[in-house]
Motif scaffolding. Structure first.
Motif, PDB file in Angstrom:
ATOM      1  N   ILE A 114       0.930  -1.184  -0.061  1.00 44.36           N
ATOM      2  CA  ILE A 114      -0.094  -0.059  -0.118  1.00 44.36           C
ATOM      3  C   ILE A 114       0.573   1.390   0.142  1.00 44.36           C
ATOM      4  CG2 ILE A 114      -2.009  -1.054   0.965  1.00 44.36           C
ATOM      5  CD1 ILE A 114      -1.088  -0.038   3.775  1.00 44.36           C
ATOM      6  N   HIS A 115       2.202   1.381   0.225  1.00 45.65           N
ATOM      7  CA  HIS A 115       3.110   2.230   0.297  1.00 45.65           C
ATOM      8  C   HIS A 115       3.405   2.422  -1.211  1.00 45.65           C
ATOM      9  CE1 HIS A 115       2.532   2.555   4.540  1.00 45.65           C
ATOM     10  NE2 HIS A 115       3.208   1.272   4.524  1.00 45.65           N
ATOM     11  N   ALA A 149       0.209   0.722  -6.543  1.00 54.81           N
ATOM     12  CA  ALA A 149      -0.800   0.089  -5.653  1.00 54.81           C
ATOM     13  C   ALA A 149      -1.967   0.552  -5.074  1.00 54.81           C
ATOM     14  CB  ALA A 149       0.063  -0.759  -4.666  1.00 54.81           C
ATOM     15  N   ARG A 150      -1.539   1.841  -4.240  1.00 52.75           N
ATOM     16  CA  ARG A 150      -2.593   2.868  -3.999  1.00 52.75           C
ATOM     17  C   ARG A 150      -3.555   3.214  -4.934  1.00 52.75           C
ATOM     18  NH1 ARG A 150       1.568   5.428  -1.686  1.00 52.75           N
ATOM     19  NH2 ARG A 150       1.338   7.286  -2.838  1.00 52.75           N
ATOM     20  N   ALA A 151      -3.129   3.372  -6.129  1.00 48.79           N
ATOM     21  CA  ALA A 151      -4.119   3.892  -7.280  1.00 48.79           C
ATOM     22  C   ALA A 151      -4.975   2.938  -7.580  1.00 48.79           C
ATOM     23  CB  ALA A 151      -3.564   4.347  -8.390  1.00 48.79           C
ATOM     24  N   THR A 152      -4.576   1.531  -7.629  1.00 51.21           N
ATOM     25  CA  THR A 152      -5.506   0.517  -7.788  1.00 51.21           C
ATOM     26  C   THR A 152      -6.347   0.467  -6.473  1.00 51.21           C
ATOM     27  OG1 THR A 152      -3.751  -0.802  -8.980  1.00 51.21           O
ATOM     28  CG2 THR A 152      -5.596  -2.201  -7.996  1.00 51.21           C
ATOM     29  N   VAL A 210     -11.905   0.884  -4.883  1.00 48.21           N
ATOM     30  CA  VAL A 210     -13.122   1.486  -4.142  1.00 48.21           C
ATOM     31  C   VAL A 210     -14.349   2.370  -4.891  1.00 48.21           C
ATOM     32  CG1 VAL A 210     -13.438   3.336  -2.424  1.00 48.21           C
ATOM     33  CG2 VAL A 210     -11.690   1.917  -1.895  1.00 48.21           C
ATOM     34  N   THR A 211     -13.750   3.105  -5.835  1.00 52.91           N
ATOM     35  CA  THR A 211     -14.690   3.714  -6.932  1.00 52.91           C
ATOM     36  C   THR A 211     -15.778   2.559  -7.364  1.00 52.91           C
ATOM     37  OG1 THR A 211     -13.088   5.447  -7.109  1.00 52.91           O
ATOM     38  CG2 THR A 211     -14.830   5.250  -8.736  1.00 52.91           C
ATOM     39  N   LEU A 212     -15.142   1.615  -8.187  1.00 54.93           N
ATOM     40  CA  LEU A 212     -15.860   0.617  -8.742  1.00 54.93           C
ATOM     41  C   LEU A 212     -16.849  -0.067  -7.738  1.00 54.93           C
ATOM     42  CD1 LEU A 212     -13.008  -1.045 -10.962  1.00 54.93           C
ATOM     43  CD2 LEU A 212     -15.046   0.623 -11.664  1.00 54.93           C
ATOM     44  N   LEU A 213     -16.472  -0.292  -6.555  1.00 56.54           N
ATOM     45  CA  LEU A 213     -17.344  -1.101  -5.550  1.00 56.54           C
ATOM     46  C   LEU A 213     -18.451  -0.058  -5.239  1.00 56.54           C
ATOM     47  CD1 LEU A 213     -14.989  -2.775  -3.259  1.00 56.54           C
ATOM     48  CD2 LEU A 213     -16.170  -3.903  -5.135  1.00 56.54           C
ATOM     49  N   VAL A 268      -8.072  -2.597 -12.769  1.00 59.61           N
ATOM     50  CA  VAL A 268      -8.901  -1.493 -12.501  1.00 59.61           C
ATOM     51  C   VAL A 268      -8.900  -0.227 -13.277  1.00 59.61           C
ATOM     52  CG1 VAL A 268      -9.323  -0.043 -10.257  1.00 59.61           C
ATOM     53  CG2 VAL A 268      -9.049  -2.356 -10.127  1.00 59.61           C
ATOM     54  N   GLU A 269      -7.651   0.237 -13.804  1.00 60.50           N
ATOM     55  CA  GLU A 269      -7.475   1.265 -14.513  1.00 60.50           C
ATOM     56  C   GLU A 269      -8.210   1.508 -15.645  1.00 60.50           C
ATOM     57  OE1 GLU A 269      -3.285   3.091 -13.771  1.00 60.50           O
ATOM     58  OE2 GLU A 269      -3.003   1.018 -13.162  1.00 60.50           O
ATOM     59  N   LEU A 270      -7.890   0.205 -16.339  1.00 59.98           N
ATOM     60  CA  LEU A 270      -8.862   0.123 -17.656  1.00 59.98           C
ATOM     61  C   LEU A 270     -10.388  -0.151 -17.375  1.00 59.98           C
ATOM     62  CD1 LEU A 270      -6.073  -0.706 -18.497  1.00 59.98           C
ATOM     63  CD2 LEU A 270      -6.853  -2.016 -20.081  1.00 59.98           C
TER      64      LEU A 270
END
Length: 254
Positions: free
Chosen positions: A30-31, A35-38, A43-46, A245-247
């Motif tokens: 997470i640092h 990985a944080r962007a993913t 979270v946005t998708l959920l 996730v980004e795509l």
């Protein structure tokens, strides 16, 4: 603090809600910026799919995966038993994680210590949301992509189709590398290799990125933070490497 990545996002914590449908396990990288962007994208998708989810926040600790790969069984069992004890205090149906190393450890190695859970990689769960209509995708411009199968997803857990179906759902053209599916080539980030620094004539990540280049794809898609780190390094930057996730975010109605 393992929950600082979520500052300002209003992500619910298990200590606050006590019970949820999906426990989002964030993982051990997470640092890392990507990985944080993913995680924030997930979270946005959920939320777009109206999923009832929560995180452990500061209560989430290392699963012990790396310790076990490096032969430190005492540390693995200490960490695993601590996590299992934490999880006993909460109610949830499934664990979802963007990290195949975490998924493998929780799904296949915790049961021997008393922790028996349904654990899904984010690709499998997101595909479920797409197929049920909870997550709506807009067909986008055709993108030429190649998907790198993470070892702990494809080789160890036989999950190869969900990521590809997710990529094709909004219209991506998936160009396969010679070594793909259960015959994938490692990115060099598994088995403790990144922290053991064993010298060699060529870096594994460079060989894998060479495989990707031979497909002619514009983007190398990954489903693992370790793969993201290793292949971004081989690419000389993150522009050509993206998480699933980004795509999806590009094609999703959020």
């Amino acid at each position: 603090m393992r929950d600082w990545w979520a500052n300002g996002l209003g992500v619910p914590k298990m200590s606050e809600v006590q019970a949820t449908d999906v426990l989002l396990w964030c993982g051990d990288l997470i640092h890392d910026d990507r990985a944080r962007a993913t995680l924030t994208g997930l979270v946005t998708l959920l939320r777009a799919a109206k999923v009832d989810f929560a995180v452990l926040g500061a209560e989430e600790t290392d699963t012990g995966d790396l310790a076990r790969r490096l032969g430190d069984e005492v540390t693995f069992q200490r960490l695993a038993r601590g996590n299992i004890e934490t999880l006993r205090g909460y109610t949830f149906n499934r664990i979802v994680t963007p990290d195949p190393h975490v998924m493998h450890c929780l799904r296949n190695e915790y049961p021997a210590l008393g922790g028996d859970y349904e654990v899904l990689h984010h690709s499998a769960y997101l595909l479920e949301l797409v197929e049920t209509g909870a997550l709506r995708l807009n067909p986008g411009a055709a993108r030429r992509v190649t998907y790198h199968d993470p070892c702990y997803l494809a080789r160890y857990n036989s999950e190869t189709e969900a990521p590809r179906q997710l990529l094709r759902a909004p219209g991506a053209d998936v160009l396969e590398m010679e070594h793909h599916g259960r015959n994938t080539r490692c990115c060099g980030g598994g088995g403790g290799a990144p922290v053991s620094d064993i010298p060699g004539e060529r870096r594994v990540a460079d060989m894998r990125f060479e495989d990707a280049n031979q497909t002619g794809a514009d983007t190398v898609v990954v489903g693992c933070p370790n793969c993201m780190s290793m292949l971004s390094g081989a690419a000389g930057g993150a522009d050509r490497v993206a998480d699933l996730v980004e795509l999806l975010l590009d094609a999703c109605e959020v």
